[in-house]
Write an enzyme that holds these catalytic residues in place. Structure first.
Site, mmCIF file in Angstrom:
data_model
loop_
_atom_site.group_PDB
_atom_site.id
_atom_site.type_symbol
_atom_site.label_atom_id
_atom_site.label_comp_id
_atom_site.label_asym_id
_atom_site.label_seq_id
_atom_site.Cartn_x
_atom_site.Cartn_y
_atom_site.Cartn_z
ATOM 1 N N ASP A 30 23.296 -1.787 -49.656
ATOM 2 C CA ASP A 30 23.741 -3.110 -48.814
ATOM 3 C C ASP A 30 25.172 -3.495 -49.172
ATOM 4 O O ASP A 30 25.679 -3.014 -50.359
ATOM 5 C CB ASP A 30 23.029 -4.381 -49.222
ATOM 6 C CG ASP A 30 22.914 -5.346 -47.933
ATOM 7 O OD1 ASP A 30 21.687 -5.365 -47.502
ATOM 8 O OD2 ASP A 30 23.755 -5.944 -48.007
ATOM 9 N N ASN A 210 4.499 -7.941 -31.497
ATOM 10 C CA ASN A 210 4.937 -9.219 -31.627
ATOM 11 C C ASN A 210 4.775 -10.054 -30.398
ATOM 12 O O ASN A 210 4.764 -11.212 -30.359
ATOM 13 C CB ASN A 210 6.368 -9.218 -31.913
ATOM 14 C CG ASN A 210 6.574 -8.809 -33.529
ATOM 15 O OD1 ASN A 210 5.584 -8.935 -34.068
ATOM 16 N ND2 ASN A 210 7.681 -8.559 -34.041
ATOM 17 N N ASN A 221 -2.341 -22.995 -28.286
ATOM 18 C CA ASN A 221 -1.534 -24.172 -28.433
ATOM 19 C C ASN A 221 -1.886 -24.933 -26.895
ATOM 20 O O ASN A 221 -2.100 -26.316 -26.838
ATOM 21 C CB ASN A 221 -0.109 -24.167 -28.490
ATOM 22 C CG ASN A 221 -0.044 -23.962 -30.061
ATOM 23 O OD1 ASN A 221 -0.608 -24.383 -31.141
ATOM 24 N ND2 ASN A 221 1.371 -23.463 -30.423
ATOM 25 N N CYS A 264 11.062 -12.867 -36.073
ATOM 26 C CA CYS A 264 10.543 -11.651 -35.214
ATOM 27 C C CYS A 264 10.063 -12.070 -33.808
ATOM 28 O O CYS A 264 10.587 -11.589 -32.681
ATOM 29 C CB CYS A 264 9.337 -11.144 -35.862
ATOM 30 S SG CYS A 264 9.737 -10.406 -37.565
ATOM 31 N N LYS A 267 13.010 -13.459 -31.430
ATOM 32 C CA LYS A 267 13.932 -12.417 -31.315
ATOM 33 C C LYS A 267 13.521 -11.221 -30.331
ATOM 34 O O LYS A 267 14.043 -10.747 -29.194
ATOM 35 C CB LYS A 267 14.429 -11.785 -32.390
ATOM 36 C CG LYS A 267 15.536 -10.601 -32.126
ATOM 37 C CD LYS A 267 15.737 -10.220 -33.612
ATOM 38 C CE LYS A 267 14.910 -9.465 -34.656
ATOM 39 N NZ LYS A 267 14.516 -8.092 -34.079
ATOM 40 N N ARG A 327 15.362 -19.808 -40.404
ATOM 41 C CA ARG A 327 15.935 -19.328 -39.014
ATOM 42 C C ARG A 327 14.831 -19.487 -37.990
ATOM 43 O O ARG A 327 13.778 -18.834 -38.364
ATOM 44 C CB ARG A 327 16.533 -18.113 -39.178
ATOM 45 C CG ARG A 327 17.741 -17.762 -40.093
ATOM 46 C CD ARG A 327 17.871 -16.525 -40.607
ATOM 47 N NE ARG A 327 16.886 -15.778 -41.179
ATOM 48 C CZ ARG A 327 16.887 -14.529 -41.507
ATOM 49 N NH1 ARG A 327 17.974 -13.816 -41.104
ATOM 50 N NH2 ARG A 327 15.821 -13.998 -42.016
#
Length: 442
Positions: A30, A210, A221, A264, A267, A327
């Site tokens: 990294d 996803n 919902n 996830c 995006k 986030r």
């Protein structure tokens, strides 16, 4: 197997630690010296249940180290797993510059390596990004023996270690059988079934998995909201609905609750819709998922406003329990809007504290809620005592559930996560699918 893991963010750190536990020699790579130092000191740079102990163990046993030196990692490994982030551009497409930078650095180092080397990508990208942006970089050194595979991850924050070892599948989309065999050898000690395919198919399996998870959330919902208006218990409707395992497949996510969020689902939905628009495709369901999710979030905020109370206690701020990732958290947006409307807000989130967040996670929360540290409480009981309305936005830890019994009759608990049984709450209990008092069956 000697493995280098490029990008030791959340996915990379979990991947590196779990592979080291499986007996592989792992090098984390990294550009952030803070993350590198943390791993080399046996510390996990991110909060995830069980990760800190695992990192300490495998580092002490000499199977995990970290570096900022790309050459060191490539020359001392046989396979590279790329776990670099793919954040979203303003138009919904994914940013490729971080990935392209890593591929370029690895490609350069391959010019000095004679042995066969495999690059396995775990970052989420669309098939055209593989073909147009990434794979051409590897062809700059035609003399190198390089295999490529797309090996998507399906790690849920808060349950990532279990997901790694008990995944429903391990998907390997390889350019050739030799590369696929090399990646498969990383998981040979796991009982997880391995699915072999091509890179483009593997990439789309990740995206549409996803997308379907997101669809299940908003579907559940919308059922809850509709049932509430009809004076019907939406949770019971969906409980019966989910008994059908032959046609409805799975009950996961198909329950009324809070809006979806995280790094996830939002995006990847944006990327799919953006790509469809560029190709002139009409995808009204995919395009409507975020709109439905946003509408659901607004209805949750409206539930709080309709109480007429001003002192609000929020339980949970990260996008799900067991993680410190803020986030794209709908809880953060709800808190931000309530604060903007002048509500007196206090927040209980046991996973975060000053000094424990850094990087984009810290930047995001301090920009979204500039005075976050003044609003954060370390004691749930204190929040429950002072609030007129308590809003539960994630699963409540078992050890915290009894605290809600002490709520007074004039207090209101709005359980957006459907985390508590009504009898556990001393005050008035409401959920997103609680039938409205004025609802009438016709």
């Amino acid at each position: 197997m000697r493995v280098s893991v490029f990008g030791i963010g959340y996915v990379g750190c979990v991947t590196a630690a779990c592979l080291a536990r499986e007996g592989h020699q792992v090098i984390g790579v990294d550009v952030d010296p803070i993350k590198v130092r943390a791993l080399n000191e046996g510390r996990a740079p991110f909060f995830e249940p069980g990760l800190a102990d695992l990192v300490a163990q495998v580092q002490a046993e000499g199977r995990l180290r970290a570096t900022t030196d790309h050459a060191d990692a490539v020359l001392n490994s046989d396979i590279a797993l790329i776990c670099v982030g793919t954040p979203t551009n303003s138009n919904g497409s994914i940013r490729m510059d971080f990935l392209k930078h890593v591929f370029t650095r690895i490609s350069h180092e391959l010019g000095f390596k004679k042995d066969y080397f495999v690059i396995a990508l775990r970052s989420t990208v669309l098939p055209n990004a593989l073909e147009e942006d990434l794979l051409p970089i590897l062809k700059r050194h035609p003399g190198s023996e390089v295999g490529f595979a797309y090996n998507p991850e399906f790690l849920r924050e808060g349950a990532a270690l279990k997901d790694f070892h008990e995944a429903p599948w391990t998907i390997i989309g390889a350019s050739d059988s030799r590369a696929g065999d090399a990646v498969a050898s990383l998981y040979q000690n796991l009982t997880t079934p391995i699915v072999r395919t091509d890179p483009k198919t593997a990439a789309l399996v990740k995206y549409f998995s996803n997308a379907f998870h997101a669809l299940k959330v908003v579907f559940g919902n919308e059922v809850g909201s509709f049932c509430r208006e009809m004076g019907v218990d939406g949770a019971e409707v969906m409980e019966i609905f989910c008994r059908d395992t032959k046609l409805n497949i799975s009950h996961r996510y198909l329950k009324p609750g809070f809006a979806f969020g995280g790094s996830c689902l939002p995006k990847d939905l944006k990327a799919l819709v953006c790509e469809a628009a560029k190709r002139g495709l009409n995808v009204p369901v995919l395009g409507a998922i975020r709109a439905s999710n946003d509408a659901h979030l607004k209805s949750c905020i409206q539930m709080v406003a309709e109480t007429g109370k001003r002192r609000i206690g929020l339980v949970g701020l990260s996008f799900k329990a067991g993680t410190d990732d803020l986030r794209e958290s709908p809880a953060v947006e709800l808190a931000e809007r309530l604060i903007g409307k002048g509500f007196d807000v206090q927040i209980y989130e046991p996973s975060i504290a000053p000094g424990r967040l850094h990087g984009t996670n810290l930047d995001f929360i301090e920009k979204s809620i500039p005075h976050i540290w003044k609003l954060l409480a370390t004691d749930l009981v204190q929040v429950l005592q002072q609030a007129e309305v308590v809003v539960v936005m994630q699963q409540v830890r078992p050890e915290d559930q009894d605290c809600f019994r002490a709520m007074k009759s004039e207090q209101i608990c709005i359980d957006l996560a459907r985390s508590l049984a009504a009898e556990l709450v001393g005050g008035e209990y409401l959920s997103i699918d609680t039938p409205r008092r004025d609802a009438v069956l016709s």
